[in-house]
Design a protein around this motif. Sequence first.
Motif, mmCIF file in Angstrom:
data_model
loop_
_atom_site.group_PDB
_atom_site.id
_atom_site.type_symbol
_atom_site.label_atom_id
_atom_site.label_comp_id
_atom_site.label_asym_id
_atom_site.label_seq_id
_atom_site.Cartn_x
_atom_site.Cartn_y
_atom_site.Cartn_z
ATOM 1 N N VAL A 178 0.845 -1.195 0.000
ATOM 2 C CA VAL A 178 0.000 0.000 0.000
ATOM 3 C C VAL A 178 0.881 1.246 0.000
ATOM 4 O O VAL A 178 1.795 1.383 0.819
ATOM 5 C CB VAL A 178 -0.940 0.025 1.221
ATOM 6 C CG1 VAL A 178 -1.786 1.309 1.212
ATOM 7 C CG2 VAL A 178 -1.843 -1.209 1.218
ATOM 8 N N LEU B 290 -10.145 4.824 7.506
ATOM 9 C CA LEU B 290 -9.512 3.619 6.955
ATOM 10 C C LEU B 290 -8.968 2.726 8.072
ATOM 11 O O LEU B 290 -9.092 1.495 8.022
ATOM 12 C CB LEU B 290 -8.378 4.008 6.004
ATOM 13 C CG LEU B 290 -8.797 4.555 4.644
ATOM 14 C CD1 LEU B 290 -7.584 5.089 3.882
ATOM 15 C CD2 LEU B 290 -9.493 3.472 3.818
ATOM 16 N N THR C 164 -10.523 -1.076 8.607
ATOM 17 C CA THR C 164 -9.619 -2.220 8.375
ATOM 18 C C THR C 164 -9.154 -2.868 9.677
ATOM 19 O O THR C 164 -8.247 -3.708 9.662
ATOM 20 C CB THR C 164 -8.386 -1.770 7.578
ATOM 21 O OG1 THR C 164 -7.681 -0.754 8.314
ATOM 22 C CG2 THR C 164 -8.793 -1.222 6.220
ATOM 23 N N MET D 212 -4.546 -0.992 8.296
ATOM 24 C CA MET D 212 -4.198 -0.121 7.179
ATOM 25 C C MET D 212 -2.753 0.351 7.270
ATOM 26 O O MET D 212 -1.985 0.263 6.290
ATOM 27 C CB MET D 212 -5.143 1.091 7.158
ATOM 28 C CG MET D 212 -4.836 2.099 6.063
ATOM 29 S SD MET D 212 -5.142 1.429 4.409
ATOM 30 C CE MET D 212 -4.476 2.753 3.406
ATOM 31 N N THR E 295 0.740 -0.334 4.920
ATOM 32 C CA THR E 295 1.244 0.821 4.177
ATOM 33 C C THR E 295 2.765 0.910 4.329
ATOM 34 O O THR E 295 3.285 0.892 5.452
ATOM 35 C CB THR E 295 0.596 2.122 4.684
ATOM 36 O OG1 THR E 295 -0.822 2.034 4.525
ATOM 37 C CG2 THR E 295 1.106 3.323 3.905
ATOM 38 N N MET F 84 -1.549 -1.210 -4.084
ATOM 39 C CA MET F 84 -2.740 -0.370 -3.963
ATOM 40 C C MET F 84 -2.272 1.060 -3.684
ATOM 41 O O MET F 84 -1.624 1.325 -2.669
ATOM 42 C CB MET F 84 -3.653 -0.847 -2.840
ATOM 43 C CG MET F 84 -4.898 0.050 -2.683
ATOM 44 S SD MET F 84 -6.143 -0.599 -1.538
ATOM 45 C CE MET F 84 -5.294 -0.423 0.026
ATOM 46 N N VAL G 33 -3.434 4.627 -2.742
ATOM 47 C CA VAL G 33 -4.558 5.357 -2.155
ATOM 48 C C VAL G 33 -4.263 6.845 -2.285
ATOM 49 O O VAL G 33 -3.333 7.365 -1.658
ATOM 50 C CB VAL G 33 -4.759 4.979 -0.676
ATOM 51 C CG1 VAL G 33 -5.886 5.811 -0.072
ATOM 52 C CG2 VAL G 33 -5.060 3.495 -0.548
ATOM 53 N N HIS H 88 -3.851 -1.124 -8.160
ATOM 54 C CA HIS H 88 -5.203 -0.645 -7.862
ATOM 55 C C HIS H 88 -5.102 0.814 -7.417
ATOM 56 O O HIS H 88 -4.467 1.115 -6.395
ATOM 57 C CB HIS H 88 -5.840 -1.492 -6.765
ATOM 58 C CG HIS H 88 -5.769 -2.961 -7.014
ATOM 59 N ND1 HIS H 88 -6.658 -3.634 -7.824
ATOM 60 C CD2 HIS H 88 -4.864 -3.896 -6.570
ATOM 61 C CE1 HIS H 88 -6.335 -4.919 -7.864
ATOM 62 N NE2 HIS H 88 -5.252 -5.095 -7.119
ATOM 63 N N ILE I 20 -7.015 3.966 -6.034
ATOM 64 C CA ILE I 20 -8.252 4.350 -5.351
ATOM 65 C C ILE I 20 -8.109 5.782 -4.852
ATOM 66 O O ILE I 20 -7.110 6.131 -4.202
ATOM 67 C CB ILE I 20 -8.537 3.404 -4.168
ATOM 68 C CG1 ILE I 20 -8.660 1.960 -4.668
ATOM 69 C CG2 ILE I 20 -9.810 3.813 -3.439
ATOM 70 C CD1 ILE I 20 -8.779 0.937 -3.557
ATOM 71 N N SER J 161 -15.091 4.266 -2.547
ATOM 72 C CA SER J 161 -13.653 4.070 -2.378
ATOM 73 C C SER J 161 -13.350 3.271 -1.114
ATOM 74 O O SER J 161 -12.472 2.395 -1.105
ATOM 75 C CB SER J 161 -12.941 5.425 -2.330
ATOM 76 O OG SER J 161 -13.060 6.097 -3.568
ATOM 77 N N VAL K 213 -11.377 -0.437 -0.918
ATOM 78 C CA VAL K 213 -10.254 -0.768 -0.041
ATOM 79 C C VAL K 213 -10.568 -2.016 0.767
ATOM 80 O O VAL K 213 -9.739 -2.941 0.874
ATOM 81 C CB VAL K 213 -9.946 0.421 0.900
ATOM 82 C CG1 VAL K 213 -8.912 0.003 1.958
ATOM 83 C CG2 VAL K 213 -9.423 1.601 0.106
#
Length: 699
Positions: free
Chosen positions: A325, A347, A351, A355, A359, A585, A587, A645, A647, A686, A690
Amino acid sequence: MKSFGAEALYLAPEYMGNVNALGAAILGVAIGLFIMCWNVTTFILFSRHFTFLAATQYPFLKYCVNNSVIPLTFLVFYLLKAYQYAHYKELISNVEIIFLTGGFLIGLLLVLTISFLYFFRADKTIFKKLQPLFSSAKNYISHLKPDKSSGRSLIHSEWFLDSFFKVRRCRDVSHYSEELMEKIFKRHHFAAVISVFIIYVFLLIIGFFIDSQFFQLPAGAAVTLLFAVLIGVTGAIVYFFQSWAVPALIVFILLLNVLYKADWIDPRNKAYGLNYGNKESYPSYTQRNVDSIANSPSVETDKRNIETILGRWKTKQAEDKPLLVIVTTSGGGTRSATFTMNVLQRLDSLTGGSMMKKTFLFAGASGGMIGASYFRELYRQRLKNPSLHLQSEEYVDNIASDLLNPTFTSFVSRDIFAPERKFSVGPYSYLRDRGLAFEEALNNNTDKVLDKKLGDYTADEAAANIPMMLYHTLITRDGKMMTISTQPMRFMMQPPKDSSQPNSTADGIDFASFFAKQDPYNLRLLTILRMNATFPVVLPNVWMPTEPVIDVMDGGLRDNYGVETSLRFLLHMQKWIEENTKGVMIVQIRDRMDGGWDGPYAFDDLVQNATKPFFLLQNNWYKMMEYFQRDMATYFLNNQRYPVHNITFQYIPRKEQHKAALSFHLTKQEKLDIAGSLQSEHNQQSFKMVLDLFVDNKN
């Protein structure tokens, strides 16, 4: 200036952290002083054209009464606008607005009363000093002789207001000599100059004690006092230098320039924590030196180091090939910082706290990186104290708190008027200015958790305990980027190169390695955040210890959305990512809607049409950056051998009239609108995307 939140400085004066009657009173005092300085200066410049005033009692009072139409019109207009703003933007009740209005009027009337009492006393003193001129018939007759050199008045007056409700015919004073008229007016001029000097002394006192919140005036009051003094200084220069005023001003400016070039005065802002004393060790900022660093063997060493940290990050995940991430966050002052904090809190909650664990990197600009840095530090503290509630609204309130008032107060009282004062960071000392005021305000707003140095994060980032932060600033000399991280990243100085370009030209520098001899890890985190968010004029550019000297400012001018920075990082790490992850991903947290429809540059009249060429680029700069970076991201997404991905979360105002301004100050209504933006259809979708990716990742 409305889109930058400038109206809040006057319509909702904030003092000691709140919009209150005391703040309104201080603003009233400032506006009262401005009105008096305006009257004083125009009296000095134009009173000779109203010679009949010399034959009246209290000439300056009569002048102010006849000059009151503009101030009174402004005050009526201001009070109406202030009511609307306080009620609809700050959500203040009518009862509280009455107290705010009362505070403003008390401050205003206090200044006007003191000023007029001062000039009443001055009038009596002047009369006593002039009385000897008429003590004998000879002296009296000598002053009745008209001066043949008398010039014609610029303005012809026949009637004047003797009071607000009484009109009188102007008295003929042609039988008085010009010498007598000059003596009368000059006595009043000197009294007026003394009043301006008193304001200057007041600002000196404010500047000396500005570190105390008690002395941090509302920004509107500080700006108004600045203009009051400038107007007053104009009158003083004319009073003392007469027809030589303009040449004297030019000589003064040239003298300042000579002193600046000789290093006798140095108002430039520095990066707090860096060593500026070892001038012989300043790195050479030349194309040859920068390119040699970008193409040195150390580049591969830095890449291997980051891959090692990525490996440590991977071991902390629950699977062999985890989802990597990357979070990018846009610039946009306190608006972006607050929206970023809201999104990251949501987030983290959705999660289940995973999250931040997934990350690896944060990148972006300005306010967004301030919010992200604050959230990361809170996460770092939660690792040591699991009871810390990361979703607390207290943290949103902290990051949304005012930064504008202390910054502007320091700009007026310390940067311009106050004598030099210094402070220390470790063994190095620096001048106190509005840069420090901004940092200290941010530090206080966030309960001092950001009072760290760059080196304080080295171990945790190297161990992959917390996500890495990749800050960047713009080098004004040539538009290059300076990236700042705890780990050397010389590979970020240029895009990946192929075999046909063994030695390409760099478009950036790596802070930690370039300033290796200037103690780079002693740099304050608060200073990094300010350098990354140096909004033009509001905050000073930061000059760096190089030869030749360079200075840096807001990174958003180069990469406002963090897209360029993050994609370059992914391109350099793509082999490792392909072999060790199931994909990436990205973000994106943005403080404005995409598509370029936000804030169109309309020109509805002749003036706007004439000025369009001057402001066209400024207005559309971030939109053109968005179009370019969207293309860049599309090429990247379509040419990778692993899934990517993308987002986005966008600040979408619920109502256009409630849209938060691009500023370091937010109203209550704007804070609510930013929080409510998370409920928009786009952002809800969004959040779902996620969660779906995280669920797929577990499966």
